[in-house]
Design an enzyme around this catalytic site. Structure first.
Site, PDB file in Angstrom:
ATOM      1  N   ARG A   1      35.798  29.897  35.737  1.00  0.00           N
ATOM      2  CA  ARG A   1      35.901  30.545  36.907  1.00  0.00           C
ATOM      3  C   ARG A   1      34.903  31.685  36.996  1.00  0.00           C
ATOM      4  O   ARG A   1      34.528  32.075  37.784  1.00  0.00           O
ATOM      5  CB  ARG A   1      37.357  31.523  36.905  1.00  0.00           C
ATOM      6  CG  ARG A   1      37.406  32.527  35.598  1.00  0.00           C
ATOM      7  CD  ARG A   1      38.417  33.401  35.797  1.00  0.00           C
ATOM      8  NE  ARG A   1      39.863  32.804  35.641  1.00  0.00           N
ATOM      9  CZ  ARG A   1      40.769  33.283  34.909  1.00  0.00           C
ATOM     10  NH1 ARG A   1      40.918  34.597  34.660  1.00  0.00           N
ATOM     11  NH2 ARG A   1      42.037  32.750  34.941  1.00  0.00           N
ATOM     12  N   HIS A   2      34.080  31.833  35.686  1.00  0.00           N
ATOM     13  CA  HIS A   2      33.054  32.592  35.802  1.00  0.00           C
ATOM     14  C   HIS A   2      31.576  31.871  35.116  1.00  0.00           C
ATOM     15  O   HIS A   2      30.795  31.290  35.855  1.00  0.00           O
ATOM     16  CB  HIS A   2      32.997  34.123  35.150  1.00  0.00           C
ATOM     17  CG  HIS A   2      33.982  34.245  34.352  1.00  0.00           C
ATOM     18  ND1 HIS A   2      33.640  33.834  32.810  1.00  0.00           N
ATOM     19  CD2 HIS A   2      35.105  35.027  33.931  1.00  0.00           C
ATOM     20  CE1 HIS A   2      34.613  34.041  32.159  1.00  0.00           C
ATOM     21  NE2 HIS A   2      35.614  34.740  32.703  1.00  0.00           N
TER      22      HIS A   2
ATOM     23  N   ARG B   1      30.724  34.249  45.734  1.00  0.00           N
ATOM     24  CA  ARG B   1      29.947  33.669  46.878  1.00  0.00           C
ATOM     25  C   ARG B   1      29.298  31.998  46.703  1.00  0.00           C
ATOM     26  O   ARG B   1      28.810  31.946  47.382  1.00  0.00           O
ATOM     27  CB  ARG B   1      28.666  34.708  46.903  1.00  0.00           C
ATOM     28  CG  ARG B   1      28.926  35.785  47.913  1.00  0.00           C
ATOM     29  CD  ARG B   1      28.925  35.370  49.021  1.00  0.00           C
ATOM     30  NE  ARG B   1      29.255  36.511  49.997  1.00  0.00           N
ATOM     31  CZ  ARG B   1      28.728  37.207  50.863  1.00  0.00           C
ATOM     32  NH1 ARG B   1      27.162  36.977  50.927  1.00  0.00           N
ATOM     33  NH2 ARG B   1      28.951  38.334  51.677  1.00  0.00           N
TER      34      ARG B   1
ATOM     35  N   GLU C   1      37.968  39.385  15.158  1.00  0.00           N
ATOM     36  CA  GLU C   1      37.625  40.272  16.216  1.00  0.00           C
ATOM     37  C   GLU C   1      38.954  41.196  16.568  1.00  0.00           C
ATOM     38  O   GLU C   1      40.003  40.243  16.951  1.00  0.00           O
ATOM     39  CB  GLU C   1      36.753  39.780  17.439  1.00  0.00           C
ATOM     40  CG  GLU C   1      36.780  40.793  18.490  1.00  0.00           C
ATOM     41  CD  GLU C   1      35.786  40.417  19.650  1.00  0.00           C
ATOM     42  OE1 GLU C   1      34.915  39.690  19.340  1.00  0.00           O
ATOM     43  OE2 GLU C   1      36.058  41.040  20.746  1.00  0.00           O
TER      44      GLU C   1
ATOM     45  N   ASP D   1      30.522  38.255  31.408  1.00  0.00           N
ATOM     46  CA  ASP D   1      31.112  37.286  32.247  1.00  0.00           C
ATOM     47  C   ASP D   1      31.357  37.862  33.863  1.00  0.00           C
ATOM     48  O   ASP D   1      31.214  37.123  34.546  1.00  0.00           O
ATOM     49  CB  ASP D   1      32.564  37.142  31.822  1.00  0.00           C
ATOM     50  CG  ASP D   1      32.599  36.528  30.435  1.00  0.00           C
ATOM     51  OD1 ASP D   1      31.638  35.853  30.135  1.00  0.00           O
ATOM     52  OD2 ASP D   1      33.728  36.408  29.790  1.00  0.00           O
TER      53      ASP D   1
ATOM     54  N   THR E   1      42.434  38.402  32.687  1.00  0.00           N
ATOM     55  CA  THR E   1      41.331  38.447  31.190  1.00  0.00           C
ATOM     56  C   THR E   1      42.379  38.195  30.296  1.00  0.00           C
ATOM     57  O   THR E   1      43.402  38.039  30.338  1.00  0.00           O
ATOM     58  CB  THR E   1      40.834  39.834  31.407  1.00  0.00           C
ATOM     59  OG1 THR E   1      40.027  39.910  30.178  1.00  0.00           O
ATOM     60  CG2 THR E   1      41.861  40.862  30.970  1.00  0.00           C
TER      61      THR E   1
ATOM     62  N   HIS F   1      33.464  44.953  30.703  1.00  0.00           N
ATOM     63  CA  HIS F   1      33.750  45.427  31.924  1.00  0.00           C
ATOM     64  C   HIS F   1      33.421  47.008  32.066  1.00  0.00           C
ATOM     65  O   HIS F   1      32.654  47.155  33.493  1.00  0.00           O
ATOM     66  CB  HIS F   1      35.368  45.427  32.020  1.00  0.00           C
ATOM     67  CG  HIS F   1      35.883  45.956  33.550  1.00  0.00           C
ATOM     68  ND1 HIS F   1      35.894  44.933  34.502  1.00  0.00           N
ATOM     69  CD2 HIS F   1      36.239  47.144  33.788  1.00  0.00           C
ATOM     70  CE1 HIS F   1      36.461  45.777  35.550  1.00  0.00           C
ATOM     71  NE2 HIS F   1      36.766  46.895  35.081  1.00  0.00           N
TER      72      HIS F   1
ATOM     73  N   GLY G   1      38.586  46.189  26.300  1.00  0.00           N
ATOM     74  CA  GLY G   1      39.141  47.616  27.253  1.00  0.00           C
ATOM     75  C   GLY G   1      38.460  48.714  26.751  1.00  0.00           C
ATOM     76  O   GLY G   1      38.592  49.730  27.344  1.00  0.00           O
TER      77      GLY G   1
ATOM     78  N   ARG H   1      35.194  29.532  30.025  1.00  0.00           N
ATOM     79  CA  ARG H   1      36.858  29.234  30.236  1.00  0.00           C
ATOM     80  C   ARG H   1      36.900  27.699  30.578  1.00  0.00           C
ATOM     81  O   ARG H   1      36.061  27.034  31.538  1.00  0.00           O
ATOM     82  CB  ARG H   1      37.569  30.063  31.219  1.00  0.00           C
ATOM     83  CG  ARG H   1      37.384  31.624  30.765  1.00  0.00           C
ATOM     84  CD  ARG H   1      38.051  32.569  31.780  1.00  0.00           C
ATOM     85  NE  ARG H   1      39.557  32.265  31.973  1.00  0.00           N
ATOM     86  CZ  ARG H   1      40.569  33.077  31.216  1.00  0.00           C
ATOM     87  NH1 ARG H   1      40.189  34.181  30.868  1.00  0.00           N
ATOM     88  NH2 ARG H   1      41.726  32.612  31.329  1.00  0.00           N
TER      89      ARG H   1
HETATM   90  N1  PXP Z   1      36.288  40.584  23.234  1.00  0.00           N
HETATM   91  C1  PXP Z   1      37.048  39.299  23.835  1.00  0.00           C
HETATM   92  C2  PXP Z   1      37.402  38.538  22.834  1.00  0.00           C
HETATM   93  C3  PXP Z   1      37.303  39.047  24.868  1.00  0.00           C
HETATM   94  O1  PXP Z   1      37.912  37.915  25.555  1.00  0.00           O
HETATM   95  C4  PXP Z   1      36.619  40.339  26.042  1.00  0.00           C
HETATM   96  C5  PXP Z   1      37.100  39.977  27.368  1.00  0.00           C
HETATM   97  O2  PXP Z   1      36.219  38.841  28.059  1.00  0.00           O
HETATM   98  C6  PXP Z   1      36.168  41.169  25.431  1.00  0.00           C
HETATM   99  C7  PXP Z   1      35.761  41.379  23.953  1.00  0.00           C
HETATM  100  C8  PXP Z   1      35.516  42.188  26.225  1.00  0.00           C
HETATM  101  O3  PXP Z   1      36.583  43.140  27.134  1.00  0.00           O
HETATM  102  P1  PXP Z   1      36.023  44.057  28.065  1.00  0.00           P
HETATM  103  O4  PXP Z   1      35.333  43.210  29.324  1.00  0.00           O
HETATM  104  O5  PXP Z   1      37.308  44.422  28.533  1.00  0.00           O
HETATM  105  O6  PXP Z   1      35.030  45.100  27.585  1.00  0.00           O
END
Ligand code: PXP
Length: 247
Positions: A49-50, A18, A151, A9, A100, A215, A193, A45
């Protein structure tokens, strides 16, 4: 072996900043696969947004591993998923003002909607996962709704992580949740995270099949790639600098 789903994302976030064509998440997916990703994850989303529909359509045609589409319980996006047929859909909560995905979906509160949507997706040949906090009542609700996967939200664990005390209460909650989900017959993924410091204790979660990480991987790629990117531009300036243009 634990599978790695790479969430791309953030590549699309950079492009949208941009409103241009690069960096292209489709290209990022190919690079991620070359690096060993077992799957590509994108979140379409409601506010776009992305990731855009165009990205998901092209990813469906190009990726060689598997496509995991994260989405909230929006009719329009459920219909889109049924048309595109990702390999798996992960149902997540969504709030317009959030940066997020903040917490897991409240599967107890959304049980009726969830059940209907899961049935539609499954009838369309799509496997379904639900993103929830590591709480027994949430896990039971996911099972009752007919999902095959869960998940587990690792956000609270990640935020409280300290390398001095890696075996936190939050890790313990995830361990118990994974065990409980498995005992109900659910398959277990986790994510949110996770980074290069805090991932190792999570690898010991019982019955864990896949981690979704975005991320930290995209952030690291900036630094593993920046030196070369600067070098390439510098080389162009060296090559063409001092030339005059005769018109
Ligand atoms: N799993 C889910 C369901 C998420 O919404 C996200 C973030 O989009 C992630 C995993 C990945 O999280 P991160 O970008 O913090 O690694």
């Amino acid at each position: 072996m634990i599978q790695l789903g790479v969430n791309i994302d953030h590549i699309a976030t950079l492009r949208q900043a941009r409103d241009t064509i690069e960096p292209d998440p489709v290209r990022a997916a190919i690079m991620a696969e070359l690096g060993g990703a077992d799957g590509i994850t994108v979140h379409l989303r409601e506010d776009r947004r992305h990731i855009q529909e165009r990205d998901v359509r092209l990813l469906r045609q190009t990726i060689q591993t598997k496509l995991n589409l994260e989405m909230a319980l929006y009719e329009e996006i459920v219909n889109f998923a049924l048309e595109i047929k990702p390999d798996i859909v992960c149902i997540v909560p969504e709030k317009r003002e959030e940066i997020t995905t903040e917490g897991g979906l409240d599967a107890v509160q959304n049980q009726r909607d969830l059940q209907k949507t899961i049935e539609r997706l499954k009838n369309g040949g799509i496997r379904v996962s639900v993103f929830v906090d590591p709480l027994p009542e949430q896990i039971s609700a996911v099972k009752e709704c007919g999902a095959e996967w869960i998940e587990l939200h690792t956000g609270a664990y990640s935020q409280s992580f300290s390398s001095l005390n890696p075996f936190s209460q939050e890790l313990h909650a995830l361990m118990k949740a994974a065990q409980y989900a498995h005992s109900l017959g659910l398959r277990v993924n986790a994510g949110h995270g996770l980074d290069y410091q805090n991932v190792w204790p999570i690898c010991a979660l019982p019955h864990l099949e896949e981690l979704n990480i975005g991320h930290s991987i995209i952030s690291r790629s900036v630094f593993t790639g920046l030196k070369q990117a600067v070098r390439e531009m510098k080389d162009l300036l060296i090559k063409y600098g001092g030339q005059t243009h005769d018109h």
